[in-house]
Design a protein around this motif. Sequence first.
Motif, PDB file in Angstrom:
ATOM      1  N   LEU A   1       7.050  -2.751  -0.055  1.00 46.02           N
ATOM      2  CA  LEU A   1       6.289  -2.541  -1.086  1.00 46.02           C
ATOM      3  C   LEU A   1       4.452  -3.115  -0.677  1.00 46.02           C
ATOM      4  O   LEU A   1       3.729  -2.576  -1.596  1.00 46.02           O
ATOM      5  CB  LEU A   1       6.868  -3.657  -2.045  1.00 46.02           C
ATOM      6  N   ARG A   2       4.384  -4.133  -0.106  1.00 45.42           N
ATOM      7  CA  ARG A   2       3.212  -4.088  -0.287  1.00 45.42           C
ATOM      8  C   ARG A   2       2.618  -3.312   0.815  1.00 45.42           C
ATOM      9  O   ARG A   2       1.452  -3.230   0.103  1.00 45.42           O
ATOM     10  CB  ARG A   2       3.342  -5.767   0.948  1.00 45.42           C
ATOM     11  N   LYS A   3       3.053  -2.860   1.370  1.00 44.40           N
ATOM     12  CA  LYS A   3       2.185  -1.637   2.807  1.00 44.40           C
ATOM     13  C   LYS A   3       1.894  -0.768   1.813  1.00 44.40           C
ATOM     14  O   LYS A   3       1.545   0.171   1.766  1.00 44.40           O
ATOM     15  CB  LYS A   3       3.274  -1.965   4.260  1.00 44.40           C
ATOM     16  N   ARG A   4       2.946  -0.150   0.680  1.00 45.03           N
ATOM     17  CA  ARG A   4       2.994   0.516   0.281  1.00 45.03           C
ATOM     18  C   ARG A   4       2.130   0.589  -0.754  1.00 45.03           C
ATOM     19  O   ARG A   4       0.881   1.521  -1.133  1.00 45.03           O
ATOM     20  CB  ARG A   4       4.009   1.091  -0.652  1.00 45.03           C
ATOM     21  N   ILE A   5       1.460  -0.404  -1.754  1.00 43.79           N
ATOM     22  CA  ILE A   5       0.585  -0.788  -2.531  1.00 43.79           C
ATOM     23  C   ILE A   5      -0.781  -0.600  -1.823  1.00 43.79           C
ATOM     24  O   ILE A   5      -1.561  -0.212  -2.288  1.00 43.79           O
ATOM     25  CB  ILE A   5       0.628  -2.660  -3.414  1.00 43.79           C
ATOM     26  N   ALA A   6      -1.270  -1.164  -0.678  1.00 48.16           N
ATOM     27  CA  ALA A   6      -1.928  -1.422   0.287  1.00 48.16           C
ATOM     28  C   ALA A   6      -2.393  -0.160   0.706  1.00 48.16           C
ATOM     29  O   ALA A   6      -3.762   0.046   0.561  1.00 48.16           O
ATOM     30  CB  ALA A   6      -1.664  -2.484   1.787  1.00 48.16           C
ATOM     31  N   SER A   7      -1.275   0.516   1.144  1.00 44.39           N
ATOM     32  CA  SER A   7      -2.504   1.917   1.302  1.00 44.39           C
ATOM     33  C   SER A   7      -2.476   2.757   0.173  1.00 44.39           C
ATOM     34  O   SER A   7      -3.418   3.645   0.408  1.00 44.39           O
ATOM     35  CB  SER A   7      -0.575   2.555   2.012  1.00 44.39           C
ATOM     36  N   ALA A   8      -1.530   2.851  -1.150  1.00 44.11           N
ATOM     37  CA  ALA A   8      -1.935   3.790  -1.993  1.00 44.11           C
ATOM     38  C   ALA A   8      -3.199   3.862  -2.845  1.00 44.11           C
ATOM     39  O   ALA A   8      -3.826   4.714  -2.907  1.00 44.11           O
ATOM     40  CB  ALA A   8      -0.698   3.750  -3.609  1.00 44.11           C
ATOM     41  N   GLY A   9      -3.090   2.120  -2.601  1.00 48.18           N
ATOM     42  CA  GLY A   9      -4.950   1.624  -3.019  1.00 48.18           C
ATOM     43  C   GLY A   9      -6.013   1.980  -2.531  1.00 48.18           C
ATOM     44  O   GLY A   9      -6.802   2.439  -2.913  1.00 48.18           O
ATOM     45  N   HIS A  10      -5.544   2.248  -0.922  1.00 50.49           N
ATOM     46  CA  HIS A  10      -6.328   2.490  -0.265  1.00 50.49           C
ATOM     47  C   HIS A  10      -6.979   4.379  -0.096  1.00 50.49           C
ATOM     48  O   HIS A  10      -8.661   4.671  -0.235  1.00 50.49           O
ATOM     49  CB  HIS A  10      -6.696   2.478   1.678  1.00 50.49           C
TER      50      HIS A  10
END
Length: 364
Positions: free
Chosen positions: A334-343
Motif C-alpha cells: 500500500l505504501r509503495k502504491r500510494i507513493a507511486s500514484a502521488g508521484h
Amino acid sequence: MDVKEGSMKVVQVFPGKVWGGAEQYVLDLGSELAARGHSVSYVSRDSEAVASHLREDAVDCRALPFSWSLDLRTISGLAEIIRDADVVHVHSVKAVPIAVLAKKKSGSRARIVLTRHDAHRTPVNPLFRRFFRQLHRIVFVSGMTKRSWHGANRWFPEEKCVVVHNSIPPYADTAAESLREKFGIPASVPLIVFSGRVRESKGCGVLVDALGRIADRPFALVFLGACRPADYADKLMKAARAGGIADRVHFYGFTTHARALMRQADIGVAPSVFRDPFCLSNIEFQQGGVAIVTSNNGGQPEYVTDGVTGLLVNSGDAVQLAGAIASLLDDEALRKRIASAGHEYFNSHLSYGRFVDKIIDAYS
C-alpha cells in the motif's frame, strides 16, 4: 542580456522579512521566468535574513523599507524600478497600495498581480479597496484560499481571481547525508519524516501523540526544520517519553537540503492543525516518490485523493492519524502504491512547467 522577442520585464517583490516558503516561491518563479527569456528583477523588504539568502544564490535585489502600506520612500524607490516593467508581481497584500501608487508615480503601464499565499478570511479596509480594484489579477494558491478571501471581499471582481496550485521545480540535490546513518536507524525500520517549521500549528504535537499510540510497531521519526519556539523540542520529547518512543524521535534542525533528505523517507507526514493554504511539503514528498499522510482541513484535498495519492485525516485527530500511519507501516505494498500514484499525479498535474505556464497566463 538581450531580451527575446515577446518576452516581458517582470519585477518580483519578496513578501517577508524572513526566508520561508513564499520567498522560495518567488525566487524559483523568477529563475524559471529568466530561463524562458524574460527579464526579471527583484525587490525585497530591508531584511538581512532575506538579503543573506539572496547573496548565497548570487541574486541581485534592491531593498526598500516597506515600513507601512503608504510608505512614501518605498513608493518612490519602487517607481524608479518599475518604470519600464510589464508586470509587477507582489506577494503580500501590504504591498498592493505601494505598487499601485508607484505605478501612478512612474507613469508605468505595468500590470500588477498579487499572489495570496495565506488562507486568512480578511476583509480589505474600505479605504484601500480602490488600490485592489487596480490589480490585474489575484492568484490564489488553492481554491480554498480563493473561497476564503473572496467570501469576505465580494466587491472584488471574481473574473480577476485565478487559482494556480503551487509547484516546485525539479530537484537533483544529492549532497545530503544519510538520515539513517546520522541517527542510527536500521534499514529494516520504516522512516517517517516531517519537514517544515516544527511548531504546534503544524500538528507536530498531534504527530508525537499519534505515534505513541502505535509504539508496538517499528518506526523512527525525524523532524526536519527549526523549532518554533526554540524550546518546542523539549515539549515534544516530554510527550515522546510519555508515549514510550523517545528513543525513536530525532531532530535534524534547519537545512537547505531538506528535499533531498525527504526523499529518504518511507512515509511523509504533514498533519497541520491550521488551515494550510497549500502545504508545500506534501508535494515535495510526492515529487520524491514518498507516500504521504496529511490533514484535510486546508487546500490538501484539492491535490490529495484519500487512499489513492495519499491518506487524509481529520485535523488534530491523533487516533485517526495513528491509524493512517499504522496502515502504511503494516502494508508495504500500500505504501509503495500510494507513493507511486502521488508521484505520477505530481508529474501530470503539478509539474513546474505547467505551474509557470499558468502564472504567465495570469500575467497576460
